[in-house]
Design an enzyme around this catalytic site. Structure first.
Site, short mmCIF file in Angstrom:
data_model
loop_
_atom_site.label_atom_id
_atom_site.label_comp_id
_atom_site.label_asym_id
_atom_site.label_seq_id
_atom_site.Cartn_x
_atom_site.Cartn_y
_atom_site.Cartn_z
N SER A 242 29.83 56.39 -43.45
CA SER A 242 30.42 57.85 -43.06
C SER A 242 32.28 57.61 -42.65
O SER A 242 32.97 56.38 -43.04
CB SER A 242 30.08 58.34 -41.79
N LYS A 243 32.82 58.71 -43.44
CA LYS A 243 34.07 58.63 -43.08
C LYS A 243 35.12 58.38 -42.58
O LYS A 243 35.76 57.02 -42.79
CB LYS A 243 34.85 60.27 -43.63
N ARG A 244 34.47 58.04 -41.02
CA ARG A 244 34.77 57.77 -39.87
C ARG A 244 35.22 56.38 -39.94
O ARG A 244 36.14 55.55 -39.28
CB ARG A 244 34.71 58.14 -38.66
N HIS A 245 33.88 56.16 -40.69
CA HIS A 245 34.30 53.89 -40.67
C HIS A 245 35.57 53.47 -41.73
O HIS A 245 36.01 52.36 -41.82
CB HIS A 245 33.28 53.63 -41.42
N GLY A 246 36.24 54.88 -42.58
CA GLY A 246 37.58 54.40 -43.32
C GLY A 246 36.86 54.38 -44.73
O GLY A 246 35.32 54.96 -45.07
#
Ligand code: GLU
Length: 470
Positions: A242-246
């Site tokens: 997801s987005k939070r992984h970059g």
């Protein structure tokens, strides 16, 4: 049955959504590798049936992403929406064979039946499956597939092994909506058949669809392709990406300064590998790759590994190409660049590229050579320029002015000889010289910095600093 000797044709079938996910890139790569490995053909189908999302821009993102990755298809793209007539023709065939039927259930009836089916633990059943169409009606209808009520359908997956589905768990899926629009599972089967696709290699979120698609293949008496469902790509923590992984989109990786050959090498290892080999060429990957060797467990993105692989390819890359990419990245970032920026980059890149994990980092490592004179010296740099050091650097400027060979090894020897003449260690003036040459930006060793800047720029920067009022 799948015929093992048919010509190998693979395809990547992305839906244009506005960005190209890294998972799609990996699927494209595996399709490309497998086709190349088997001497087959690798095709592209744009699944653009969602008319709202499928803008020309969204299609272009996919074409650009594949071009950037070096994974362009072996033929012009097939556009799914443009093939609606072929899809409808297949439905006519299914109707004539009695393998599909018109269903006149209203939206309310479908909702009520869905409720009942859920409560009874079965799939939706339409009363129109075995009923004649009402005569002379203009009532809207959908066309449903007549799914077998018993038996099982086995997806003999090249990655997952045989996976069986009970047919009674598969409902009579809609093939044509009431507006005549074909649905996804129908379109995929007809398109893959017409494109002579022999191997359907895609993400394992489509495994359930494979069972439904096999039933449609059989009903249309099409030859079955082989299926290979690839494990998902997870974040470094094992959670769904997801987005939070970059970064997740191919375009983001390009902007961060990863090289396409590094992406191909790294992505190949997400779910597949050749022993412990971490770095390999396209030719090696093509020689080694077999979709049957793809593992079942989800792969994890590992930023340290991507960085390591990218650094390897930056070190191998041609300096002219790196200079062009770095210039592009610096321009995108904004800020002033000297007119001869490219020449300066060409001089600096060979000396610093070993330390760069991305093109953005390469830009940072080159920054010192791009600043225009006079450099702005910070307090730390100024503090190093005491009277003794200034006097010493003035003497050094004379020595360097007479230096005939302006290459890093010769400059390094020259600096050592100068330190000896002065009766001091290099450390006595090295930090000050460095500050004067780089203005505090990261820079390679002294000889490297001098070499990269060239004689005129180096001596100019020295003079600027020495002529500053204290
Ligand atoms: N269009 C589907 C997707 O983007 C792929 C369908 C397929 O590969 O069969 O997920």
């Amino acid at each position: 049955m799948f015929a093992p000797n048919r010509p190998v044709v693979t395809r990547i079938a992305p839906s244009p959504t506005g960005s190209m996910h890294i998972g799609t890139a990996r699927t494209a790569l595996f399709n490309w590798l497998y086709a190349r490995h088997r001497g087959g053909t690798y095709l592209l189908r744009i699944e653009d049936t969602d008319r709202e999302r499928s803008t020309q821009g969204a299609v272009q993102v996919i074409l650009d992403g594949l071009a950037w990755l070096g994974l362009e298809p072996d033929g012009p793209p097939v556009f799914q929406f443009a093939r609606a007539e072929q899809h409808r023709e297949a439905v006519r065939v299914l109707l004539s064979k009695g393998r599909a039927y018109r269903c006149y259930m209203t939206v309310q009836e479908v909702a009520a039946e869905r409720e009942r089916a859920r409560a009874e633990g079965r799939v939706l059943a339409s009363p129109w499956r075995d009923r004649e169409a009402p005569s002379r009606t203009n009532a809207p209808f959908v066309v449903r597939f007549k799914s077998p009520l018993s038996g099982e359908t086995v997806v003999d997956d090249l990655v997952k092994g045989p996976v069986s589905f009970r047919n009674k768990d598969l409902d009579d899926l809609v093939l044509l909506r009431s507006d005549g629009a074909p649905t996804y599972n129908l379109a995929v089967v007809v398109d893959d058949h017409d494109m002579a696709v022999s191997h359907v290699i895609r993400g394992d979120d489509h495994l359930n669809n494979a069972a439904r698609q096999i039933l449609i293949y059989q009903a249309l008496e099409y030859e079955l392709p082989a299926f290979a469902h690839l494990p998902m790509i997870h974040g470094p923590d094992g959670a769904k990406l997801s987005k939070r992984h970059g970064a997740q989109a191919v375009g983001e990786f390009a902007e961060l300064g990863y090289l396409p050959e590094a992406m191909r090498n790294y992505l190949a290892r997400l779910g597949w590998g050749h022993g412990d080999d971490e770095l390999f060429s396209d030719a090696q990957a093509i020689a080694w790759f077999d979709v049957a060797d793809v593992v079942r467990a989800p792969a994890r993105l590992d930023w340290n590994k991507i960085a390591h692989v990218n650094n390897h390819y930056i070190r191998l890359a041609d300096d002219r190409r790196l200079a062009a990419l770095t210039l592009e990245a610096l321009k995108r970032a904004g800020g002033d660049l000297p007119p001869d920026a490219e020449a300066r980059l060409m001089a600096t890149i060979p000396l610093v590229k070993e330390g760069a994990k991305t093109i953005l980092e390469l830009g940072e490592l080159c920054r010192f050579s791009l600043n225009s004179r006079p450099l702005v010296l910070d307090d730390k740099a100024l503090a190093l320029l005491d009277d003794d050091t200034r006097a010493r650097l003035s003497r050094l400027a004379l020595v360097l002015g007479a230096q005939s060979d302006w290459t890093p090894p010769a400059l390094s020897a020259g600096l050592r000889a100068f330190a000896e003449t002065e009766g001091v260690g290099l450390g006595k003036f090295g930090a000050a010289l460095r500050a004067v040459l780089s203005g505090g930006a990261p820079a390679p060793d002294l000889a490297g910095a001098l070499g990269a800047l060239g004689r005129d720029e180096s001596l100019g920067r020295l003079q600027d600093a020495l002529s500053r009022l204290r």
